[in-house]
Design a protein around this motif. Structure first.
Motif, mmCIF file in Angstrom:
data_model
loop_
_atom_site.group_PDB
_atom_site.id
_atom_site.type_symbol
_atom_site.label_atom_id
_atom_site.label_comp_id
_atom_site.label_asym_id
_atom_site.label_seq_id
_atom_site.Cartn_x
_atom_site.Cartn_y
_atom_site.Cartn_z
ATOM 1 N N GLY A 16 0.748 -1.318 0.014
ATOM 2 C CA GLY A 16 -0.040 -0.012 0.051
ATOM 3 C C GLY A 16 0.859 1.294 -0.157
ATOM 4 N N THR A 21 -2.428 3.766 -4.368
ATOM 5 C CA THR A 21 -3.035 3.782 -3.096
ATOM 6 C C THR A 21 -3.190 5.269 -2.558
ATOM 7 O OG1 THR A 21 -2.474 1.409 -2.747
ATOM 8 C CG2 THR A 21 -3.282 2.545 -1.033
ATOM 9 N N ALA A 24 -5.802 6.663 -4.675
ATOM 10 C CA ALA A 24 -7.243 6.407 -4.090
ATOM 11 C C ALA A 24 -7.626 6.778 -2.808
ATOM 12 C CB ALA A 24 -7.233 4.771 -4.236
ATOM 13 N N GLU A 25 -6.615 6.860 -1.817
ATOM 14 C CA GLU A 25 -7.006 7.521 -0.551
ATOM 15 C C GLU A 25 -7.786 8.974 -0.573
ATOM 16 O OE1 GLU A 25 -3.937 4.692 1.920
ATOM 17 O OE2 GLU A 25 -3.274 6.919 1.680
ATOM 18 N N MET A 40 -7.639 -0.597 2.008
ATOM 19 C CA MET A 40 -8.315 -1.425 1.031
ATOM 20 C C MET A 40 -8.314 -3.261 1.427
ATOM 21 S SD MET A 40 -8.568 0.960 -1.054
ATOM 22 C CE MET A 40 -7.964 2.600 -1.204
ATOM 23 N N ALA A 197 -13.263 -1.614 0.285
ATOM 24 C CA ALA A 197 -12.488 -0.478 1.282
ATOM 25 C C ALA A 197 -13.096 -0.498 2.588
ATOM 26 C CB ALA A 197 -12.405 0.815 0.446
ATOM 27 N N ARG A 224 -1.827 -2.076 -4.877
ATOM 28 C CA ARG A 224 -2.282 -1.181 -6.108
ATOM 29 C C ARG A 224 -3.454 -1.565 -7.010
ATOM 30 N NH1 ARG A 224 2.508 -1.671 -10.656
ATOM 31 N NH2 ARG A 224 3.686 -3.531 -9.606
ATOM 32 N N SER A 227 -6.353 -0.492 -5.302
ATOM 33 C CA SER A 227 -6.537 1.041 -5.294
ATOM 34 C C SER A 227 -6.630 1.586 -6.717
ATOM 35 C CB SER A 227 -5.342 1.499 -4.754
ATOM 36 O OG SER A 227 -4.879 0.975 -3.576
ATOM 37 N N SER A 231 -9.749 3.886 -7.780
ATOM 38 C CA SER A 231 -9.660 5.409 -8.477
ATOM 39 C C SER A 231 -10.644 5.528 -9.811
ATOM 40 C CB SER A 231 -8.577 5.613 -8.770
ATOM 41 O OG SER A 231 -7.818 6.000 -7.551
#
Ligand SMILES: Cc1ncc(COP(=O)(O)O)c(C=O)c1O
Length: 331
Positions: A16, A21, A24-25, A40, A197, A224, A227, A231
């Protein structure tokens, strides 16, 4: 799949600590417009167990409905992994009321009783119904007054968002603004290849969650790939479009099969599930032949009730074909 392929280039730090990632966060923080912590995980059961485990107090119990996925469809994973009791209350159309939660108050502070510690609700519910934002806010108020935290199992949170208004504000209205502390945010049911998530709206609850995720075997080394899918799903609100489509297809299925002699299909769906009950006149062999041709789960066997779901990838042609199948297998 394009997002997966696009992220499949070059080396990245494992567990992560990679750019996909981080992105995505940020996407989740923007989505909730809140300083969330997002982890995730592989699947929905893992998301729920991690979320509940992060919020439970010592001697704490999880309060949920008798039909909750955590109660009936996770093979006892929460009990086994968390060592905690689930206090399941009778659901009304898949939902709980504030009075039901309040009725557990007598347990608080009594050393002989488990302590109601986390309220877990599902949105949209296992019965394809919806809590309004104010219903969730009322539940959160009671739970918080009783010192409990609130978890929302959002395996179908996108379907609920699409049905309740279809914007990011809609999502925020029944989560962040209502007082929910942790969300299991579904990906797989809404078009991702795999991955879910856990979104901590209360950052304090995420303090040990990184360790707990690993202990519960929910930390992928190649985060990843989850993530990158999230996204893609969150960009341009594809997650809402996919879910709106699934909901539309359920309404179309309802229109297509309504009035059939072989079953009572129930009222128009709010999200993406129908719960038809077969009439006593229909032979079990015929139902099984239909199921063999196109699989569906039993829902309430004594009532001969089953569940038909539509999804982000259901097409109008699928629905026409299913109607043909019904007429063929249920003469
Ligand atoms: C309400 C609910 N929660 C969670 C899940 C996640 O389950 P899984 O562990 O199969 O990803 C599901 C899947 O059916 C579900 O319906």
């Amino acid at each position: 799949m394009e997002a997966l392929a696009a992220s499949n280039h070059g080396h990245a730090t494992a567990y992560g600590d990679d750019p996909w990632t981080a992105a995505a966060e940020r996407d989740f923080a923007e989505l909730f417009d809140h300083d969330v912590v997002t982890l995730m995980v592989w699947n929905g059961t893992g998301a729920n167990v991690l979320a509940l485990g992060s919020a439970l107090s010592p001697a704490g119990a999880v309060v949920c409905t008798d039909c909750a996925h955590i109660n009936v469809d996770e093979t006892g994973a929460p009990e086994r992994l968390l060592g905690s009791k689930l206090m399941d209350l009778p659901a009304h159309a898949g939902k709980l009321t504030p009075d039901q939660v309040r009725s557990l108050r007598h347990n608080l502070g009594v050393v002989h009783h488990v302590q109601p510690s986390v309220l877990s609700i599902t949105q949209s519910t296992e019965w394809g119904t919806l809590y309004s934002p104010s219903e969730i806010a009322a539940l959160c108020d009671v739970a918080h007054e009783m010192g409990m935290r609130v978890h929302l199992d959002g395996a179908r949170i996108a379907n609920a968002t699409a049905a309740l208004g279809g914007t990011r504000e809609t999502l925020r209205s029944f989560t962040r603004d209502a007082g929910v502390d942790i969300v299991s945010f579904g990906g797989t049911k809404n078009g991702m290849m795999y991955g879910e998530a856990v979104v901590f709206l209360d950052r304090d609850l995420a303090r040990s969650a990184g360790y707990t995720r690993k202990q519960f075997t929910q930390l992928p080394s190649k985060v990843r790939y989850i993530s990158a899918q999230f996204s893609a799903l969150l960009s341009n609100d594809l997650w809402i479009d996919n879910a709106r489509h699934a909901n539309d297809m359920a309404r179309r299925l309802h229109d297509t099969v309504r009035g059939h002699d072989a079953f009572d299909v129930g009222s128009e769906p709010e999200v993406n599930s129908l719960f038809p009950a077969f009439s006593p006149a229909v032979a079990t062999d015929h139902i099984e032949a239909l199921r063999e041709w196109s699989f569906f789960y039993d829902w309430d066997p004594p009532q001969r009730q089953v569940r038909w779901m539509t999804a982000w990838d259901t097409t109008p042609d699928d629905i026409s074909a299913f109607r043909v199948g019904i007429d063929h297998f249920l003469p």
